[in-house]
Design a protein around this motif. Structure first.
Motif, PDB file in Angstrom:
ATOM      1  N   ARG A  42       0.831  -1.214   0.000  1.00  0.00           N
ATOM      2  CA  ARG A  42       0.000   0.000   0.000  1.00  0.00           C
ATOM      3  C   ARG A  42       0.864   1.262   0.000  1.00  0.00           C
ATOM      4  O   ARG A  42       0.497   2.267  -0.606  1.00  0.00           O
ATOM      5  N   THR A  66       2.114  -7.523  -9.214  1.00  0.00           N
ATOM      6  CA  THR A  66       1.148  -8.378  -8.530  1.00  0.00           C
ATOM      7  C   THR A  66      -0.044  -8.619  -9.447  1.00  0.00           C
ATOM      8  O   THR A  66      -0.091  -8.127 -10.570  1.00  0.00           O
ATOM      9  N   PRO A  69      -6.438  -8.648  -8.956  1.00  0.00           N
ATOM     10  CA  PRO A  69      -7.251  -8.754  -7.737  1.00  0.00           C
ATOM     11  C   PRO A  69      -6.504  -8.284  -6.480  1.00  0.00           C
ATOM     12  O   PRO A  69      -7.091  -7.646  -5.606  1.00  0.00           O
ATOM     13  N   ASN A  70      -5.199  -8.585  -6.386  1.00  0.00           N
ATOM     14  CA  ASN A  70      -4.426  -8.158  -5.223  1.00  0.00           C
ATOM     15  C   ASN A  70      -4.289  -6.636  -5.191  1.00  0.00           C
ATOM     16  O   ASN A  70      -4.473  -6.003  -4.149  1.00  0.00           O
ATOM     17  N   SER A  72      -6.264  -4.511  -6.591  1.00  0.00           N
ATOM     18  CA  SER A  72      -7.609  -3.996  -6.339  1.00  0.00           C
ATOM     19  C   SER A  72      -7.959  -4.058  -4.854  1.00  0.00           C
ATOM     20  O   SER A  72      -8.549  -3.126  -4.300  1.00  0.00           O
ATOM     21  N   HIS A  73      -7.570  -5.135  -4.197  1.00  0.00           N
ATOM     22  CA  HIS A  73      -7.806  -5.288  -2.759  1.00  0.00           C
ATOM     23  C   HIS A  73      -7.128  -4.161  -1.977  1.00  0.00           C
ATOM     24  O   HIS A  73      -7.742  -3.533  -1.112  1.00  0.00           O
ATOM     25  N   HIS A  74      -5.865  -3.905  -2.279  1.00  0.00           N
ATOM     26  CA  HIS A  74      -5.121  -2.860  -1.571  1.00  0.00           C
ATOM     27  C   HIS A  74      -5.678  -1.467  -1.880  1.00  0.00           C
ATOM     28  O   HIS A  74      -5.778  -0.625  -0.989  1.00  0.00           O
ATOM     29  N   ARG A  76      -8.762  -0.786  -2.708  1.00  0.00           N
ATOM     30  CA  ARG A  76     -10.061  -0.697  -2.017  1.00  0.00           C
ATOM     31  C   ARG A  76      -9.861  -0.341  -0.545  1.00  0.00           C
ATOM     32  O   ARG A  76     -10.588   0.494   0.007  1.00  0.00           O
ATOM     33  N   LEU A  77      -8.872  -0.941   0.091  1.00  0.00           N
ATOM     34  CA  LEU A  77      -8.597  -0.624   1.493  1.00  0.00           C
ATOM     35  C   LEU A  77      -8.215   0.855   1.641  1.00  0.00           C
ATOM     36  O   LEU A  77      -8.706   1.545   2.529  1.00  0.00           O
ATOM     37  N   ASN A  80     -11.390   2.847   1.252  1.00  0.00           N
ATOM     38  CA  ASN A  80     -12.278   2.733   2.412  1.00  0.00           C
ATOM     39  C   ASN A  80     -11.799   3.561   3.596  1.00  0.00           C
ATOM     40  O   ASN A  80     -12.607   3.970   4.429  1.00  0.00           O
TER      41      ASN A  80
END
Length: 120
Positions: A42, A66, A69-70, A72-74, A76-77, A80
């Motif tokens: 991140r 990476t 999806p990985n 995108s996950h980071h 998104r965090l 948020n």
């Protein structure tokens, strides 16, 4: 040489004022920001977003090596927690830093780490 006081005493006026001031801050929100940025992935993403207006999720994944999806996950965090924002254009999603404060925080941390490395 000890890094602790040899006697226990404190400045009551200063301590009271600081306790009152600390009570008015949202420390949990602040620590969430640092926890999010304490992750290497991140932190890399946030630094990349400091260097450009916005990046698509695919670009982020490619730069940090990476999966989409990985990445995108980071992202998104970060979103948020209010550190990043996104916009969708067709099938692509573009991320940018949410505001100038986040950019300044990252650039100051980067500059500080360069100074520390120079003194090491």
């Amino acid at each position: 040489m000890s890094d602790m006081c040899d006697v226990f005493c404190y400045d009551d006026e200063k301590v009271s004022a600081l306790k009152e001031e600390l009570g008015s801050y949202d420390i949990q929100s602040m620590t969430k920001i640092f926890k999010a940025l304490a992750d290497d992935t991140r932190a890399k993403i946030a630094l990349m977003l400091c260097r450009t207006d916005e990046l698509c999720v695919c670009d982020v994944a490619n730069v940090i090596g990476t999966t989409i999806p990985n990445a995108s996950h980071h992202l998104r965090l970060l979103r948020n927690l209010g550190l990043a924002k996104y916009r969708k254009e067709g099938k692509l999603v573009f991320y940018s830093l949410d505001d100038e404060h986040v950019k300044q925080l990252m650039l100051m941390a980067l500059e500080h780490s360069k100074e520390q490395k120079a003194f090491a």
